[in-house]
Design a protein around this motif. Structure first.
Motif, PDB file in Angstrom:
ATOM      1  N   MET A   1     -35.374 -14.848 -29.396  1.00  0.00           N
ATOM      2  CA  MET A   1     -35.067 -13.859 -28.365  1.00  0.00           C
ATOM      3  C   MET A   1     -36.057 -12.714 -28.397  1.00  0.00           C
ATOM      4  O   MET A   1     -36.450 -12.266 -29.470  1.00  0.00           O
ATOM      5  CB  MET A   1     -33.677 -13.287 -28.621  1.00  0.00           C
ATOM      6  CG  MET A   1     -32.768 -13.491 -27.434  1.00  0.00           C
ATOM      7  SD  MET A   1     -31.319 -12.508 -27.690  1.00  0.00           S
ATOM      8  CE  MET A   1     -30.111 -13.789 -27.885  1.00  0.00           C
ATOM      9  N   VAL A   2     -36.400 -12.265 -27.234  1.00  0.00           N
ATOM     10  CA  VAL A   2     -37.264 -11.107 -27.161  1.00  0.00           C
ATOM     11  C   VAL A   2     -36.414  -9.874 -27.476  1.00  0.00           C
ATOM     12  O   VAL A   2     -35.216  -9.873 -27.267  1.00  0.00           O
ATOM     13  CB  VAL A   2     -37.872 -10.983 -25.751  1.00  0.00           C
ATOM     14  CG1 VAL A   2     -38.991  -9.949 -25.752  1.00  0.00           C
ATOM     15  CG2 VAL A   2     -38.366 -12.314 -25.286  1.00  0.00           C
ATOM     16  N   GLY A   3     -37.022  -8.838 -27.957  1.00  0.00           N
ATOM     17  CA  GLY A   3     -36.274  -7.597 -28.104  1.00  0.00           C
ATOM     18  C   GLY A   3     -35.836  -7.328 -29.526  1.00  0.00           C
ATOM     19  O   GLY A   3     -35.070  -6.427 -29.777  1.00  0.00           O
ATOM     20  N   ARG A   4     -36.313  -8.126 -30.502  1.00  0.00           N
ATOM     21  CA  ARG A   4     -35.943  -7.856 -31.890  1.00  0.00           C
ATOM     22  C   ARG A   4     -36.533  -6.523 -32.352  1.00  0.00           C
ATOM     23  O   ARG A   4     -35.973  -5.869 -33.215  1.00  0.00           O
ATOM     24  CB  ARG A   4     -36.484  -8.973 -32.790  1.00  0.00           C
ATOM     25  CG  ARG A   4     -35.719 -10.267 -32.612  1.00  0.00           C
ATOM     26  CD  ARG A   4     -34.392 -10.224 -33.364  1.00  0.00           C
ATOM     27  NE  ARG A   4     -33.665 -11.462 -33.162  1.00  0.00           N
ATOM     28  CZ  ARG A   4     -32.360 -11.513 -32.917  1.00  0.00           C
ATOM     29  NH1 ARG A   4     -31.658 -10.405 -32.810  1.00  0.00           N
ATOM     30  NH2 ARG A   4     -31.760 -12.662 -32.770  1.00  0.00           N
ATOM     31  N   SER A   5     -37.650  -6.157 -31.760  1.00  0.00           N
ATOM     32  CA  SER A   5     -38.313  -4.920 -32.166  1.00  0.00           C
ATOM     33  C   SER A   5     -37.748  -3.706 -31.429  1.00  0.00           C
ATOM     34  O   SER A   5     -38.285  -2.627 -31.528  1.00  0.00           O
ATOM     35  CB  SER A   5     -39.805  -5.017 -31.896  1.00  0.00           C
ATOM     36  OG  SER A   5     -39.990  -5.229 -30.508  1.00  0.00           O
ATOM     37  N   ALA A   6     -36.654  -3.922 -30.685  1.00  0.00           N
ATOM     38  CA  ALA A   6     -36.064  -2.846 -29.894  1.00  0.00           C
ATOM     39  C   ALA A   6     -35.482  -1.786 -30.814  1.00  0.00           C
ATOM     40  O   ALA A   6     -35.287  -2.029 -32.003  1.00  0.00           O
ATOM     41  CB  ALA A   6     -34.983  -3.403 -28.991  1.00  0.00           C
ATOM     42  N   PRO A   7     -35.181  -0.597 -30.294  1.00  0.00           N
ATOM     43  CA  PRO A   7     -34.546   0.449 -31.093  1.00  0.00           C
ATOM     44  C   PRO A   7     -33.228  -0.050 -31.675  1.00  0.00           C
ATOM     45  O   PRO A   7     -32.620  -0.984 -31.147  1.00  0.00           O
ATOM     46  CB  PRO A   7     -34.320   1.576 -30.083  1.00  0.00           C
ATOM     47  CG  PRO A   7     -34.505   0.968 -28.737  1.00  0.00           C
ATOM     48  CD  PRO A   7     -35.439  -0.160 -28.922  1.00  0.00           C
ATOM     49  N   PRO A   8     -32.778   0.542 -32.788  1.00  0.00           N
ATOM     50  CA  PRO A   8     -31.539   0.069 -33.427  1.00  0.00           C
ATOM     51  C   PRO A   8     -30.364   0.152 -32.451  1.00  0.00           C
ATOM     52  O   PRO A   8     -30.212   1.127 -31.728  1.00  0.00           O
ATOM     53  CB  PRO A   8     -31.360   1.032 -34.602  1.00  0.00           C
ATOM     54  CG  PRO A   8     -32.205   2.222 -34.276  1.00  0.00           C
ATOM     55  CD  PRO A   8     -33.347   1.713 -33.466  1.00  0.00           C
ATOM     56  N   ALA A   9     -29.555  -0.907 -32.478  1.00  0.00           N
ATOM     57  CA  ALA A   9     -28.458  -0.980 -31.516  1.00  0.00           C
ATOM     58  C   ALA A   9     -27.417   0.098 -31.806  1.00  0.00           C
ATOM     59  O   ALA A   9     -27.102   0.370 -32.963  1.00  0.00           O
ATOM     60  CB  ALA A   9     -27.817  -2.348 -31.583  1.00  0.00           C
ATOM     61  N   HIS A  10     -26.897   0.707 -30.733  1.00  0.00           N
ATOM     62  CA  HIS A  10     -25.788   1.647 -30.893  1.00  0.00           C
ATOM     63  C   HIS A  10     -24.484   0.869 -30.839  1.00  0.00           C
ATOM     64  O   HIS A  10     -23.684   0.890 -31.761  1.00  0.00           O
ATOM     65  CB  HIS A  10     -25.855   2.689 -29.786  1.00  0.00           C
ATOM     66  CG  HIS A  10     -24.679   3.620 -29.782  1.00  0.00           C
ATOM     67  ND1 HIS A  10     -24.350   4.379 -30.871  1.00  0.00           N
ATOM     68  CD2 HIS A  10     -23.772   3.893 -28.829  1.00  0.00           C
ATOM     69  CE1 HIS A  10     -23.278   5.090 -30.583  1.00  0.00           C
ATOM     70  NE2 HIS A  10     -22.893   4.811 -29.357  1.00  0.00           N
ATOM     71  N   LEU A  11     -24.286   0.144 -29.753  1.00  0.00           N
ATOM     72  CA  LEU A  11     -23.133  -0.742 -29.639  1.00  0.00           C
ATOM     73  C   LEU A  11     -23.644  -2.173 -29.663  1.00  0.00           C
ATOM     74  O   LEU A  11     -24.585  -2.507 -28.935  1.00  0.00           O
ATOM     75  CB  LEU A  11     -22.388  -0.476 -28.325  1.00  0.00           C
ATOM     76  CG  LEU A  11     -21.237  -1.435 -28.026  1.00  0.00           C
ATOM     77  CD1 LEU A  11     -20.060  -1.186 -28.963  1.00  0.00           C
ATOM     78  CD2 LEU A  11     -20.784  -1.325 -26.582  1.00  0.00           C
ATOM     79  N   ALA A  12     -23.060  -2.993 -30.508  1.00  0.00           N
ATOM     80  CA  ALA A  12     -23.461  -4.395 -30.555  1.00  0.00           C
ATOM     81  C   ALA A  12     -22.216  -5.264 -30.672  1.00  0.00           C
ATOM     82  O   ALA A  12     -21.253  -4.868 -31.338  1.00  0.00           O
ATOM     83  CB  ALA A  12     -24.383  -4.637 -31.742  1.00  0.00           C
ATOM     84  N   VAL A  13     -22.231  -6.405 -30.013  1.00  0.00           N
ATOM     85  CA  VAL A  13     -21.151  -7.377 -30.183  1.00  0.00           C
ATOM     86  C   VAL A  13     -21.788  -8.709 -30.545  1.00  0.00           C
ATOM     87  O   VAL A  13     -22.894  -9.031 -30.123  1.00  0.00           O
ATOM     88  CB  VAL A  13     -20.284  -7.524 -28.913  1.00  0.00           C
ATOM     89  CG1 VAL A  13     -19.481  -6.256 -28.664  1.00  0.00           C
ATOM     90  CG2 VAL A  13     -21.123  -7.866 -27.696  1.00  0.00           C
ATOM     91  N   ARG A  14     -21.095  -9.477 -31.374  1.00  0.00           N
ATOM     92  CA  ARG A  14     -21.621 -10.767 -31.846  1.00  0.00           C
ATOM     93  C   ARG A  14     -20.566 -11.852 -31.634  1.00  0.00           C
ATOM     94  O   ARG A  14     -19.402 -11.658 -31.974  1.00  0.00           O
ATOM     95  CB  ARG A  14     -21.917 -10.701 -33.346  1.00  0.00           C
ATOM     96  CG  ARG A  14     -22.905  -9.643 -33.774  1.00  0.00           C
ATOM     97  CD  ARG A  14     -24.340 -10.159 -33.743  1.00  0.00           C
ATOM     98  NE  ARG A  14     -25.258  -9.066 -34.028  1.00  0.00           N
ATOM     99  CZ  ARG A  14     -25.928  -8.404 -33.079  1.00  0.00           C
ATOM    100  NH1 ARG A  14     -25.811  -8.735 -31.810  1.00  0.00           N
ATOM    101  NH2 ARG A  14     -26.744  -7.411 -33.410  1.00  0.00           N
ATOM    102  N   GLY A  15     -20.978 -12.949 -31.076  1.00  0.00           N
ATOM    103  CA  GLY A  15     -20.136 -14.146 -30.982  1.00  0.00           C
ATOM    104  C   GLY A  15     -18.844 -13.945 -30.224  1.00  0.00           C
ATOM    105  O   GLY A  15     -17.775 -14.357 -30.672  1.00  0.00           O
ATOM    106  N   ILE A  16     -18.936 -13.283 -29.079  1.00  0.00           N
ATOM    107  CA  ILE A  16     -17.723 -13.023 -28.298  1.00  0.00           C
ATOM    108  C   ILE A  16     -17.279 -14.301 -27.568  1.00  0.00           C
ATOM    109  O   ILE A  16     -18.057 -14.910 -26.824  1.00  0.00           O
ATOM    110  CB  ILE A  16     -17.966 -11.920 -27.257  1.00  0.00           C
ATOM    111  CG1 ILE A  16     -18.314 -10.596 -27.934  1.00  0.00           C
ATOM    112  CG2 ILE A  16     -16.747 -11.757 -26.342  1.00  0.00           C
ATOM    113  CD1 ILE A  16     -17.174  -9.913 -28.606  1.00  0.00           C
ATOM    114  N   HIS A  17     -16.033 -14.688 -27.793  1.00  0.00           N
ATOM    115  CA  HIS A  17     -15.435 -15.805 -27.048  1.00  0.00           C
ATOM    116  C   HIS A  17     -14.266 -15.273 -26.234  1.00  0.00           C
ATOM    117  O   HIS A  17     -13.491 -14.455 -26.729  1.00  0.00           O
ATOM    118  CB  HIS A  17     -14.912 -16.879 -28.002  1.00  0.00           C
ATOM    119  CG  HIS A  17     -15.987 -17.722 -28.592  1.00  0.00           C
ATOM    120  ND1 HIS A  17     -16.382 -18.903 -28.043  1.00  0.00           N
ATOM    121  CD2 HIS A  17     -16.770 -17.517 -29.687  1.00  0.00           C
ATOM    122  CE1 HIS A  17     -17.363 -19.421 -28.769  1.00  0.00           C
ATOM    123  NE2 HIS A  17     -17.620 -18.599 -29.779  1.00  0.00           N
TER     124      HIS A  17
END
Lengths: 265, 406
Positions: A1-17
């Motif tokens: 994925m592009v964007g790994r070098s982006a600024p640190p995430a403020h809100l992040a969600v992982r594996g939402i079903h």
């Protein structure tokens, strides 16, 4: 994925079903947004944009998945949870009271009251109208909504762009750090759209994390820093806006990354 | 949006209506027309046609004005309460029947030897409960207010007949009669008026100074002083007129006081703001965390309380409680008509309790004036209908574009 070098995430969600009966609306979606960034969320109809947004706002509860706010795990199970974490959403219908003035709308539900009336229940203490207007003025000034003459104007008499700006100002004013906008320019003309896009850019400067949902490629490429593409309830990719073009996004929305394998995903 | 290069007359009218004082304009205009017709045109016409040998001031005589105010006071009390539910976008059809039940109960209680003040408190509590019960059904069970209060109207009419099998009961308790009988001495009345006007002026000025200190937009001095002046003229001239016949009755002081309190609650507290927000956009109010159901139930509780007070005032004024004066008569429709003529929208979110009082005066003046000219009950009904229609038409026109989009 592009964007790994982006600024640190403020809100992040992982594996939402998220499942609605037999329909698997979100199939393990990852999403993140940083402060001072406008993250566009795009996808064809039924891709899961609205569902994801409602999950982020607490209006829907995810079946599986994790939430992180500044890398700290948090739980969002109701709109109140989301609001307490500083996550605000501006729905397409804006939810403004047209019979009230701008100042009243901006402080709706959190009206300031005058001190010294502690013997009365909070609902019956005198409103501090002046404080309300001062707050409204500062909220409007912060977003630089220049066309608005007076915070004492009734919302019913304002243009669509001004209303959108006021709805955004209300979300920003509620001590929020994440503001989600659902199709903010869908019903607006050219000049009104311009006004709203200016407000969105201002939010980036004030350090908010902005999630911008839209179908309009021109708007997206004007305001966003990154673009997250969803398709059939899954991530396709996240692009840096500067490194991509509308054609690539449209292809990603409609066919996925690789036409030969997209249906298997 | 249309280019606003040229303001049409209608646009100007709408702009005027949006100002703070503008909401009073249509109802004041209606009042002026009615008073002018009955007070000036009719006597002049009689004089010109030789029906009378001199210019007879009947309608605008202090005596008639006094009676007019007293006649309108029960309608006004109910209309003020109904305004609160209209602000929520609901309606209460049971207010007059509630007033009837409370008045009947009051009569029975004082007849049984309960002290007048205690009986008044009891029926006020019962009226509030009757309103609240209906409000709970509307807010929590989700039955439309029209249906709940229609059932209330029928049920309470029956209940009143149960309490008063003969349909009539005299009330002679001195405390209860006192509301309508006690008169404020002339000088005290004038002093009270001056104090109220001075407080109004002080409040307006203080607000203006604070606005200036905090750098907010300020009202033009002309508008500010115009408001104070107009308010002062109305208050003082009403008191002087009443003094010229008898004196300021306690009933009117109480009515204005209660309306002032409710007016303050509806415009200057978070609860009042919530009333307007729920009436304007209930979904929006819910999303910002307002307890919409509780607020709606509370609104109906307030109507119940005002209906009970109206019942007490009515019993005090008539010296009796009768089925036709409350539940079975035209009181309900007159009260709703008064609220709507005052400019309170039936669609919710717009209106003021003060306008309800003016609306009640319009209804009262019509009835009183037509009575004086010897018009039949049929004429009165038809004219009242026409005025109501006109008021709602003015409301619809002045809502303008915002009505079209809804």
């Amino acid at each position: 994925m592009v964007g790994r070098s982006a600024p640190p995430a403020h809100l992040a969600v992982r594996g939402i079903h998220k499942r609605f009966g037999g329909v698997h609306a979100l199939k393990g979606v990852d999403f993140e947004v940083a402060r001072g960034e406008v993250m566009a969320l795009v996808g064809d109809n039924g891709a899961g944009k609205s569902t994801l947004m409602k999950v982020l706002a607490g209006a829907l509860t995810a079946d599986e998945g994790q939430f992180f706010l500044d890398d700290r795990p948090v739980g969002v199970n109701s709109p109140n949870d989301a609001a307490a974490l500083g996550i605000q959403i501006v729905y397409q219908d804006l939810a403004l009271c047209e019979n009230l003035d701008v100042a009243a709308n901006l402080s709706l539900g959190t009206e300031p009251v005058k001190p010294g009336w502690g013997f009365l229940p909070r609902l019956l203490r005198p409103l501090d109208e002046l404080e309300m207007e001062v707050r409204a003025r500062s909220a409007i000034d912060r977003l630089e909504v220049r066309t608005l003459q007076s915070v004492r104007a009734k919302v019913g008499g304002l243009s669509g762009g001004q209303r959108q700006a006021i709805a955004i100002a209300r979300a920003v004013g509620a001590q929020s750090t994440v503001v989600m906008l659902d199709e903010p320019t869908a019903a607006l003309g050219v000049a009104q759209t311009r006004q709203v896009l200016e407000v969105v850019k201002r939010m980036r400067e004030t350090g908010h994390a902005v999630v911008y949902i839209s179908h309009n490629m021109r708007d997206i490429f004007e305001v966003s820093d990154r673009i997250c593409v969803l398709r059939h309830g899954s991530n396709v990719a996240t692009y840096r806006t500067a490194d991509t073009n509308p054609d690539e996004i449209v292809v990603a929305m409609t066919r996925g990354l690789d036409p030969s394998t997209s249906d298997a995903a | 949006m249309q280019p606003d290069a040229r303001l049409s007359l209608l646009d100007r009218f709408r702009a005027l209506r949006r100002t703070q004082f503008g909401t009073f304009v249509p109802v004041l205009f209606a009042l002026a027309v009615i008073w002018g017709y009955f007070g000036l045109v009719m006597p002049l016409y009689d004089l010109a046609t030789g029906a009378a040998d001199s210019f007879r001031v009947i309608f605008l005589s202090p005596r008639n004005i006094y009676n007019l105010f007293m006649q309108s006071s029960v309608i006004a009390t109910l209309a003020v309460g109904i305004t609160v539910v209209l602000l929520l976008g609901d309606i209460d059809l049971s207010a007059a029947a509630t007033a009837g039940v409370c008045a009947a109960l009051l009569g029975v209680l004082v007849l049984a030897g309960v002290p007048g003040w205690l009986a008044c408190l009891i029926v006020m509590a019962i009226g509030t409960l009757m309103g609240l019960a209906q409000g709970l059904l509307v807010a929590y069970v989700g039955i439309p207010a029209f249906v709940v209060t229609l059932a209330g109207l029928l049920g309470f009419q029956g209940l009143m007949q149960k309490i008063l099998p003969t349909g009539n009961l005299n009330v002679s308790d001195p405390f209860v009669r006192g509301f309508a009988r006690v008169l404020i001495p002339d000088l005290w009345g004038v002093a009270l008026g001056i104090v109220v006007v001075a407080l109004f002026a002080y409040g307006s000025l203080r607000k203006q100074m604070k606005r200036r200190a905090r750098g907010l937009e300020i009202d033009s001095p002309l508008a500010l002083w115009g408001q104070v002046f107009l308010f002062g003229v109305i208050v003082i001239s009403v008191i002087l007129t009443l003094n010229a016949y008898r004196s300021l009755p306690l009933l009117l002081v109480l009515l204005v006081g209660i309306t002032g309190l409710l007016g303050w609650i509806t415009t200057s507290t978070p609860f009042g703001r919530a009333l307007f927000a729920v009436g304007g956009n209930a979904e929006s109010a819910r999303r910002v965390g307002m307890k919409v159901k509780r607020i709606r139930a509370a609104g109906f509780g307030i109507v119940g309380l005002m209906a009970a007070i109206g019942g007490i005032f009515g019993a005090s004024r008539y010296g009796s409680v009768s089925y036709t004066a409350f539940a079975g008569g035209s009181l309900l429709l007159e009260a709703i008509g008064a609220a709507v003529i005052g400019g309170t929208s039936l669609f919710g979110g717009r209106g003021s309790v003060w306008n309800a009082i003016l609306g009640a005066l319009v209804i009262g003046s019509l009835g009183n004036g037509l009575d004086l000219t010897g018009a039949s009950a049929a004429d009165k009904l038809m004219v009242s209908g026409a005025i109501l229609l006109l008021a709602v038409a003015i409301d619809a026109v002045s809502r303008g574009d915002s009505a079209g989009s809804r």
